[in-house]
Design a protein around this motif. Sequence first.
Motif, mmCIF file in Angstrom:
data_model
loop_
_atom_site.group_PDB
_atom_site.id
_atom_site.type_symbol
_atom_site.label_atom_id
_atom_site.label_comp_id
_atom_site.label_asym_id
_atom_site.label_seq_id
_atom_site.Cartn_x
_atom_site.Cartn_y
_atom_site.Cartn_z
ATOM 1 N N ASN A 181 9.068 -0.334 14.296
ATOM 2 C CA ASN A 181 7.758 -1.315 14.034
ATOM 3 C C ASN A 181 8.363 -2.439 13.180
ATOM 4 O O ASN A 181 8.859 -2.185 12.282
ATOM 5 C CB ASN A 181 6.700 -0.511 13.274
ATOM 6 N N PHE A 182 7.996 -3.671 13.698
ATOM 7 C CA PHE A 182 8.428 -4.703 13.050
ATOM 8 C C PHE A 182 7.467 -5.136 12.032
ATOM 9 O O PHE A 182 6.364 -4.967 12.168
ATOM 10 C CB PHE A 182 8.517 -6.065 14.253
ATOM 11 N N ARG A 183 7.994 -5.401 11.018
ATOM 12 C CA ARG A 183 7.314 -6.284 9.661
ATOM 13 C C ARG A 183 7.695 -7.235 9.326
ATOM 14 O O ARG A 183 8.847 -7.617 9.242
ATOM 15 C CB ARG A 183 7.579 -4.971 8.382
ATOM 16 N N TRP A 184 6.614 -7.925 8.980
ATOM 17 C CA TRP A 184 6.725 -9.597 8.574
ATOM 18 C C TRP A 184 7.539 -9.828 7.331
ATOM 19 O O TRP A 184 8.261 -10.475 7.200
ATOM 20 C CB TRP A 184 5.604 -10.401 8.855
ATOM 21 N N PHE A 185 7.049 -8.806 6.403
ATOM 22 C CA PHE A 185 7.438 -8.540 5.089
ATOM 23 C C PHE A 185 8.174 -7.152 4.743
ATOM 24 O O PHE A 185 7.362 -6.370 5.043
ATOM 25 C CB PHE A 185 6.536 -9.030 4.198
ATOM 26 N N GLY A 186 9.330 -7.274 4.371
ATOM 27 C CA GLY A 186 9.900 -6.058 4.111
ATOM 28 C C GLY A 186 10.410 -5.553 5.014
ATOM 29 O O GLY A 186 10.578 -6.048 6.370
ATOM 30 N N VAL A 236 6.601 -4.047 2.483
ATOM 31 C CA VAL A 236 6.666 -4.447 0.975
ATOM 32 C C VAL A 236 6.657 -2.904 0.270
ATOM 33 O O VAL A 236 7.464 -2.755 -0.760
ATOM 34 C CB VAL A 236 5.754 -5.353 0.304
ATOM 35 N N LYS A 237 5.783 -2.093 0.394
ATOM 36 C CA LYS A 237 5.591 -0.939 -0.299
ATOM 37 C C LYS A 237 6.913 -0.030 0.015
ATOM 38 O O LYS A 237 7.329 0.518 -1.054
ATOM 39 C CB LYS A 237 4.295 -0.257 0.115
ATOM 40 N N GLY A 238 7.317 0.047 1.244
ATOM 41 C CA GLY A 238 8.475 0.814 1.585
ATOM 42 C C GLY A 238 9.702 0.290 0.840
ATOM 43 O O GLY A 238 10.655 1.013 0.223
ATOM 44 N N GLU A 239 9.956 -1.037 0.690
ATOM 45 C CA GLU A 239 11.136 -1.610 0.155
ATOM 46 C C GLU A 239 11.012 -1.360 -1.328
ATOM 47 O O GLU A 239 12.132 -1.171 -2.170
ATOM 48 C CB GLU A 239 11.131 -3.375 0.443
ATOM 49 N N LEU A 240 9.726 -1.237 -2.001
ATOM 50 C CA LEU A 240 9.672 -1.102 -3.404
ATOM 51 C C LEU A 240 9.681 0.350 -3.833
ATOM 52 O O LEU A 240 9.863 0.797 -4.933
ATOM 53 C CB LEU A 240 8.703 -1.766 -4.005
ATOM 54 N N GLY A 241 9.720 1.456 -2.647
ATOM 55 C CA GLY A 241 9.550 2.759 -2.878
ATOM 56 C C GLY A 241 8.477 3.189 -3.153
ATOM 57 O O GLY A 241 8.271 4.425 -3.617
ATOM 58 N N PHE A 242 7.100 2.501 -2.960
ATOM 59 C CA PHE A 242 5.843 3.154 -3.189
ATOM 60 C C PHE A 242 5.325 3.616 -1.959
ATOM 61 O O PHE A 242 4.005 4.176 -1.958
ATOM 62 C CB PHE A 242 5.038 1.921 -3.921
ATOM 63 N N ALA A 243 5.773 3.395 -0.997
ATOM 64 C CA ALA A 243 5.152 3.840 0.356
ATOM 65 C C ALA A 243 5.146 5.226 0.566
ATOM 66 O O ALA A 243 6.469 5.779 0.185
ATOM 67 C CB ALA A 243 5.654 3.212 1.573
ATOM 68 N N GLU A 244 4.328 6.098 1.187
ATOM 69 C CA GLU A 244 4.441 7.395 1.479
ATOM 70 C C GLU A 244 4.829 7.500 2.834
ATOM 71 O O GLU A 244 4.060 7.057 3.880
ATOM 72 C CB GLU A 244 3.087 8.123 1.059
ATOM 73 N N ASP A 245 5.950 8.337 3.200
ATOM 74 C CA ASP A 245 6.362 8.544 4.603
ATOM 75 C C ASP A 245 5.663 9.451 5.140
ATOM 76 O O ASP A 245 4.995 10.482 4.707
ATOM 77 C CB ASP A 245 7.549 8.932 4.776
#
Length: 150
Positions: free
Chosen positions: A29-34, A64-73
């Motif tokens: 999935n393409f993301r504009w940011f991160g 962005v959340k994934g890049e910063l480590g805050f996203a939940e997979d």
Amino acid sequence: MRGVLLAGALELISVSALAQTRIDSINTNFRWFGPDDKIIVERYDDPRVQNVSCYLSRAETGGVKGELGFAEDPSRFSIACRAVGLVTMPAAMPKTEVIAFSQASLFFKTFQIHRSLDLEKHVLVYTVVSTKLINGSPFNSISVVPTERQ
């Protein structure tokens, strides 16, 4: 209670030190940011049983959340374990054991690979599950590896 939590944390730290090899990373999935969302493929070698490798594919959230480590997979994964040589069951081995894990969020969610023994059929049963501090997930995937009879 704190002793049990500390023992569990130490077990996870020792398990995380096990050999794991990233095999591939596939954008989904393409993301504009991160970074983009991905499927990650990793190999985990069983630390007690020679010649068994488990291949885990799992979703990884980008942005962005994934890049910063805050996203939940998300709890989406698959496992395939294979004999990569002669497999014999070691003599003194627990009936069930967590052999590896992967972080799925910054703090409280992991994907764990469990090994169970089916002594009657002479097979090793590997199951991957998603765990959370409060609520885990019923999603799971399973793979079985036959062993040499002794």
